[in-house]
Enzyme design. Sequence first.
Site, PDB file in Angstrom:
ATOM      1  N   GLU A  57       0.834  -1.207   0.000  1.00 15.96           N
ATOM      2  CA  GLU A  57       0.000   0.000   0.000  1.00 15.96           C
ATOM      3  C   GLU A  57       0.863   1.249   0.000  1.00 15.96           C
ATOM      4  OE1 GLU A  57      -2.445  -0.921   3.335  1.00 15.96           O
ATOM      5  OE2 GLU A  57      -1.016  -0.159   4.783  1.00 15.96           O
TER       6      GLU A  57
ATOM      7  N   LYS B 267       2.642   4.623   1.079  1.00 12.23           N
ATOM      8  CA  LYS B 267       3.138   5.208   2.318  1.00 12.23           C
ATOM      9  C   LYS B 267       2.793   6.690   2.272  1.00 12.23           C
ATOM     10  CE  LYS B 267       7.126   5.236   5.361  1.00 12.23           C
ATOM     11  NZ  LYS B 267       7.137   6.646   5.689  1.00 12.23           N
TER      12      LYS B 267
ATOM     13  N   TYR C 226      -5.092   2.659   8.550  1.00  8.97           N
ATOM     14  CA  TYR C 226      -4.589   1.424   7.942  1.00  8.97           C
ATOM     15  C   TYR C 226      -4.190   0.361   8.953  1.00  8.97           C
ATOM     16  CZ  TYR C 226      -0.471   4.303   8.807  1.00  8.97           C
ATOM     17  OH  TYR C 226       0.458   5.127   9.383  1.00  8.97           O
TER      18      TYR C 226
ATOM     19  N   LYS D  81      11.363   3.022   0.242  1.00  8.65           N
ATOM     20  CA  LYS D  81      11.456   4.476   0.101  1.00  8.65           C
ATOM     21  C   LYS D  81      11.820   4.825  -1.333  1.00  8.65           C
ATOM     22  CE  LYS D  81      10.924   6.273   4.287  1.00  8.65           C
ATOM     23  NZ  LYS D  81      11.989   6.883   5.028  1.00  8.65           N
TER      24      LYS D  81
ATOM     25  N   CYS E 184      35.263  30.656  12.323  1.00 11.52           N
ATOM     26  CA  CYS E 184      35.425  32.007  12.832  1.00 11.52           C
ATOM     27  C   CYS E 184      35.803  31.821  14.290  1.00 11.52           C
ATOM     28  CB  CYS E 184      34.111  32.785  12.715  1.00 11.52           C
ATOM     29  SG  CYS E 184      34.138  34.296  13.684  1.00 11.52           S
TER      30      CYS E 184
ATOM     31  N   CYS F 160      32.021  37.124  18.176  1.00 12.90           N
ATOM     32  CA  CYS F 160      31.247  37.185  16.927  1.00 12.90           C
ATOM     33  C   CYS F 160      29.754  37.098  17.289  1.00 12.90           C
ATOM     34  CB  CYS F 160      31.641  36.026  16.012  1.00 12.90           C
ATOM     35  SG  CYS F 160      30.567  35.853  14.573  1.00 12.90           S
TER      36      CYS F 160
END
Length: 668
Positions: A114, A116, A224, A312, A424, A429
């Site tokens: 199914e 995602k 789901y 994925k 730096c 700063c």
Amino acid sequence: MKINEAKLKITELTEKLNQWNLEYYEDDNPSVDDVEYDLALKELKSLETQFPELISSESPTQKVGGFIASKFEKYEHSQPMLSLGNAFNKEDLIEFDQQILKVTNSDKHNYFAELKIDGLSISLIYKNKKLFKAVTRGDGLVGEDVTANVKMIKEIPHEIETDEEIVEVRGEIYLSKDEFAKINQKRLAANEPIFANPRNAAAGTLRQLDSRVVKERNLKAFLYFYMNRESDSIKTHEESLELIKRLGLPTNNEGKLCQSIEEVWNYIEKYTQIRNDLPYEIDGIVIKINNFELYEKIGYTSKTPKWAIAFKFPAEIKSTKLIDIFPTIGRTGRVTYNAQLEPVQIAGTTVRAATLHNADFIISRDIRIGSMVKIKKAGDIIPEVISSINDNEFEKLAIWKPATNCPDCESFLEKTPGEVDQYCINNNCPKKIIKSLEHFVSRDAMNIEGLSIKILEKLYGEKIINDVADIFKIEKFEKQIVELENFGEKSFKNLITAIQKSKNNSSERLLFGLGIRHVGKKTAKVLIKNYKSIVNLMKIDFQELSQIYDIGVVVAQSLVDWFLVEENKKLIEKIKNLGVNLDYKNEAESVSELFLNQIFVITGTLSKSRNHFRDLLENNGAKVTESISKNANYLLAGEDGGSKLAKAKNLGVKIISEKDLINMMEEK
Ligand code: IVH
């Protein structure tokens, strides 16, 4: 207005607003329009600002939609809300399949594939047919009670037809692509910051304190996961989806029962092609074993079920023009280079900027300002420039050169030979100071809510806060701060309460908050647990420090160096004098899914006392019992385990060594 008069007016307005809330949220049948409602609420707010002593926690100004407290209540899940393991290619899927076939001793399984959905997970609990709670995932164990807001989602029924006393169904709340675009258009027009993607917008909406906004935004849901799986009537995931649908809850119709992993792969290929045409965002495909009976047999890891996996989608790659490269300074002074891009759509969002990491990254890829570049973006990850495109124009462009000076304080940037990053190193700063302040108040550090970077910038600009210690003195500047734009008396009060509370934190938060190089959250905890106080830590030498388990020479050196600096010592002294706790406080260990409610039995000789291990396990949510039975999950066995060891073997209880336990602790 006198206080008595205000009191009467406040009571009157409160009653009126409560009544209207009831009509609006419960009956869906308001008797006044929004203008009238807002006027009354505004009047109440203004009275409460004039007379803060009259604010009650029951006031409509303090509640979401009049029904839940201004902060969402915590709610413990009946069973952890797990996440899913990932697969990125066909091989990963085949391996997943093989593993399942092996543990189930079979040669074939049905899978349910199914979509995602790219939203946020939600658990709906119906009690005696009525929607009782809607809870977000939270940390998986405890979520936030967002019932009032979820009730604003039209698709979610407030009542279902069931014989079960309690029905729990889990799923995803999402925003359609269209709704998302509409919301952002509105926000742009109102000069408000836009949401980065539909998931963020959905999450932001669900955590709204004003349920009216939720109603306006048209959230949607797909359910789901049916939690009452012991019921005889449903034996498969496919059947559970049918049941969810029969209950009147929204389900996604694109799912498919597949006879083999090959068929699953075809499904994935199909949706990789058509995902952009769907009306909502998806970030992958979920593959689940269809047969419920196999769930327990296949089992779980600490965080995910082994009977399901999420495929994925690969990161999308697009090309666009690089308009500019600019450096930014982090709290440690480290320079990060960013690319300003011609806007480009990737993975459903408009990308205007991407990271280029450091100067070496840019030089090694010969990335030039004005060139066409390839950009990659995957899910949540910050977009990244992968390479430049060598087209006809490329050679005409100037070769890029790293910045030589800090973009904020203009001091010379340093680079240690052998290291990639430029720094730096000016301790004054402003950018570094503001970023350090932001880190100091952040959730994992002192956890002071209400001091956003914008406010910190202002307070720094006004010289109210010059270093982290000054945060504990801001009460004195109430008048000045309240006069600053957007700062009400109430928020000031809340801020002071948050600051006061943070003074009692266990001191690993302070140590982490100080931002000492290489001292992350975990390291800070190990150090404070070992030395019990920052005061003790200050006296320790390099030799001793580097010998603590988990602390390497790099951390040890960094700490010793930091505490040697006179200014830093003075800072600790100042913090201490302002009443901030410097000691370790045994805050309960975070319980983890791996240990929660697991039954342990301890036997044999271990490196430390049994009580030590009992505390450790219990602090992590496990239960420790004396005798071994089939209910036990683990036997922690040292030397000479004796009869318990034999019994555990007989009963098939998992036997672990002290080393295994340490590994588990690290995994949690
Ligand atoms: S099943 C125990 N099915 O993805 C199994 N999850 O990475 C629970 N998600 O937290 C998850 N669509 O929020 C499942 N069709 C789907 C899903 C889905 C989206 C989300 C869910 C979960 C996350 C896991």
